[in-house]
Design a protein around this motif. Structure first.
Motif, mmCIF file in Angstrom:
data_model
loop_
_atom_site.group_PDB
_atom_site.id
_atom_site.type_symbol
_atom_site.label_atom_id
_atom_site.label_comp_id
_atom_site.label_asym_id
_atom_site.label_seq_id
_atom_site.Cartn_x
_atom_site.Cartn_y
_atom_site.Cartn_z
ATOM 1 N N GLU A 81 0.843 -1.189 0.000
ATOM 2 C CA GLU A 81 0.000 0.000 0.000
ATOM 3 C C GLU A 81 0.878 1.238 0.000
ATOM 4 O OE1 GLU A 81 -2.909 2.244 3.087
ATOM 5 O OE2 GLU A 81 -3.140 0.086 2.927
ATOM 6 N N THR A 83 0.849 4.895 0.432
ATOM 7 C CA THR A 83 0.107 6.085 0.831
ATOM 8 C C THR A 83 0.707 7.267 0.100
ATOM 9 O OG1 THR A 83 1.559 6.605 2.685
ATOM 10 C CG2 THR A 83 -0.294 5.105 3.123
ATOM 11 N N SER A 86 4.140 8.018 1.753
ATOM 12 C CA SER A 86 5.204 7.047 1.485
ATOM 13 C C SER A 86 5.571 7.048 0.008
ATOM 14 C CB SER A 86 4.824 5.648 1.959
ATOM 15 O OG SER A 86 3.756 5.125 1.215
#
Length: 122
Positions: A81, A83, A86
């Protein structure tokens, strides 16, 4: 004579100043822009991605393309994942990794560009 020498010294000092700012500021700016309490986790993800970039073998991938394999490893380091914060940090890392003189390999800019493209479409 003196005017040209002075202009050259001024230009040289400006280049040094910009180089130092660029080298010291990129990661610092990325980390300082993170507004959440998970800075440590994002820094860990960036370090993990850096390790993947530095240790990935482009000659031993048998079943998939080496770039796809590397992207999957980087994505797995992000716990599948990305984000916004990130992915922003990873993108900055890729740009730095592509052009730094402290790493080797002429392939780095091309690899970084392809992975950035994959992150954008992910």
């Amino acid at each position: 004579g003196r005017k040209i020498e002075s202009s050259l010294l001024t230009a040289e000092n400006e280049i040094r100043k910009r180089t130092k700012a660029a080298e010291s500021g990129w990661l610092a700016v990325t980390v300082s822009n993170i507004q959440t309490s998970n800075k440590g986790a994002i820094v860990q993800q960036v370090l993990s991605a850096l390790q993947q970039l530095d240790t990935h073998s482009f000659t031993t991938c048998k079943y998939h393309s080496p770039l796809s394999t590397l992207f999957v490893k980087i994505l797995q380091a992000q716990k599948n994942e990305l984000t916004f914060q990130s992915s922003e940090a990873i993108c900055m890392l890729l740009c730095q990794w592509a052009i730094t003189p402290h790493r080797h390999g002429n392939h780095r800019p091309l690899v970084a560009a392809r992975i950035l493209n994959q992150i954008q479409s992910h």
